[in-house]
Design an enzyme around this catalytic site. Structure first.
Site, PDB file in Angstrom:
ATOM      1  N   ASP A 105      28.935  78.097  53.352  1.00 31.43           N
ATOM      2  CA  ASP A 105      28.033  77.073  52.847  1.00 31.43           C
ATOM      3  C   ASP A 105      27.749  76.074  53.973  1.00 31.43           C
ATOM      4  O   ASP A 105      27.429  76.484  55.091  1.00 31.43           O
ATOM      5  CB  ASP A 105      28.647  76.416  51.597  1.00 31.43           C
ATOM      6  CG  ASP A 105      27.715  75.455  50.892  1.00 31.43           C
ATOM      7  OD1 ASP A 105      26.794  75.918  50.210  1.00 31.43           O
ATOM      8  OD2 ASP A 105      27.930  74.237  51.031  1.00 31.43           O
ATOM      9  N   TYR A 206      23.896  66.066  53.260  1.00 29.83           N
ATOM     10  CA  TYR A 206      22.505  66.310  52.885  1.00 29.83           C
ATOM     11  C   TYR A 206      21.618  65.124  53.272  1.00 29.83           C
ATOM     12  O   TYR A 206      20.493  65.299  53.753  1.00 29.83           O
ATOM     13  CB  TYR A 206      22.396  66.543  51.380  1.00 29.83           C
ATOM     14  CG  TYR A 206      23.038  67.816  50.903  1.00 29.83           C
ATOM     15  CD1 TYR A 206      22.348  69.021  50.931  1.00 29.83           C
ATOM     16  CD2 TYR A 206      24.341  67.810  50.408  1.00 29.83           C
ATOM     17  CE1 TYR A 206      22.932  70.196  50.487  1.00 29.83           C
ATOM     18  CE2 TYR A 206      24.933  68.991  49.960  1.00 29.83           C
ATOM     19  CZ  TYR A 206      24.222  70.174  50.000  1.00 29.83           C
ATOM     20  OH  TYR A 206      24.809  71.336  49.569  1.00 29.83           O
ATOM     21  N   HIS A 262      27.720  82.630  44.815  1.00 28.71           N
ATOM     22  CA  HIS A 262      27.757  81.854  46.057  1.00 28.71           C
ATOM     23  C   HIS A 262      29.168  81.594  46.573  1.00 28.71           C
ATOM     24  O   HIS A 262      29.376  81.455  47.778  1.00 28.71           O
ATOM     25  CB  HIS A 262      27.044  80.515  45.810  1.00 28.71           C
ATOM     26  CG  HIS A 262      27.090  79.576  46.977  1.00 28.71           C
ATOM     27  ND1 HIS A 262      26.340  79.775  48.109  1.00 28.71           N
ATOM     28  CD2 HIS A 262      27.799  78.423  47.185  1.00 28.71           C
ATOM     29  CE1 HIS A 262      26.574  78.782  48.965  1.00 28.71           C
ATOM     30  NE2 HIS A 262      27.452  77.957  48.427  1.00 28.71           N
TER      31      HIS A 262
END
Length: 285
Positions: A105, A206, A262
């Site tokens: 990730d 982010y 994921h």
């Protein structure tokens, strides 16, 4: 190249921050650096690391910037890619360099960057879920990846994700479950990220994206690389993964895991460990 350290590495210090490291396995084994993603910490490797130890490898799993309690700067600019790269570079140097780097990730991003900019420190790279950053950026406009990455835009809104995370079983928990995370791992997320006060600083990974220098990712990788991707990943599509091979000028392998979500390190640890070990052994002289 510095010699492999035979002292356990419990922390890495950089620019006044202290990053916690879980150093396990044979002390004289080749080093595998394990980098977690969002919203997990170093113990997401708890099922993979023992398999690497059995194969003779030493693992360094780091609680990264924003997650380690003593490494949570409040400014989003402190989470630019250059800073994430600097932390991982410091860990690789502390280990003596020529490490096998594995990132899942968000952890795949500094792993890719280390391989791009400091190949002398990297023996091999195993990227999990996230393709080469340049392939990912291109996929945002050339495929459905932009739609899959809607949450990256939502995370830019101040305070909203934190508000949604306040209530156990609320919207954020439901989104993680929809992405394939188990109920037990959602509980772990609440304890390690929300209750421990790491959510805002984890989200800064982010929120610092608008401050990134796009030139940082415009490099090909020249170290042996394996890309591991799962076909039930709702966050990362196939387009960028398939184009990653064109950005690696070294032995390359693509491993696709069928029916896995994921969260590969906790849901397919055996297959992932096998891919890491195969890549590491391929570099043995």
């Amino acid at each position: 190249m510095a010699e492999l350290t035979t002292d356990r590495i419990t922390t890495v210090q950089r620019d006044g921050l202290v990053l916690d490291v879980h150093d396990e396995g044979p002390i004289d084994g080749e080093v595998v650096v394990l980098l977690h993603g969002f919203p997990e910490r170093a113990d997401c490797w708890r099922l993979v690391a023992p398999l690497l130890h059995e194969a003779g490898y030493r693992t360094l799993a780091m609680d990264q910037r924003g997650y380690s309690p003593r490494a949570r700067p409040r400014r989003r600019r402190d989470y630019r890619m250059t800073e994430l790269l600097g932390d991982v570079r410091a860990l690789a140097e502390a280990a003596g360099g020529r490490v096998h780097v594995v990132g899942h990730d968000w952890g795949a991003i500094p792993a890719w960057l280390l391989a791009m900019h400091h190949p002398d420190l990297v023996a091999s790279l195993t990227a999990v879920s996230v393709p080469h950053p340049q392939a990912f950026l291109t996929s945002m406009v050339r495929s459905t990846q932009g739609l899959k990455s809607w949450y990256m835009l939502a995370f830019q809104v101040p305070f909203l994700p934190e508000r949604l995370a306040r209530t156990p079983g609320g919207l954020l928990d439901k989104q993680l479950r929809a992405a394939g995370m188990t109920a037990d791992d959602v509980v772990r997320f609440r304890a390690e990220i929300v209750d421990d006060g790491a959510l805002t600083t984890a989200l800064h990974w982010y929120r610092a994206l608008p401050l990134a220098d796009p030139r940082l990712t415009r490099h090909k990788v020249t170290v042996p690389t394996t890309m591991v991707w799962s076909d039930d990943d709702i966050a990362l599509g196939r387009w960028g993964v398939e184009r990653t091979a064109h950005l690696v000028e070294a032995p390359y392998r693509f491993v696709e895991l069928a029916g896995v979500s994921h969260w590969i390190p906790t849901q397919a640890p055996d297959a992932l460990a096998e891919a890491i070990i195969d890549r590491a052994r391929s570099t043995a002289s």
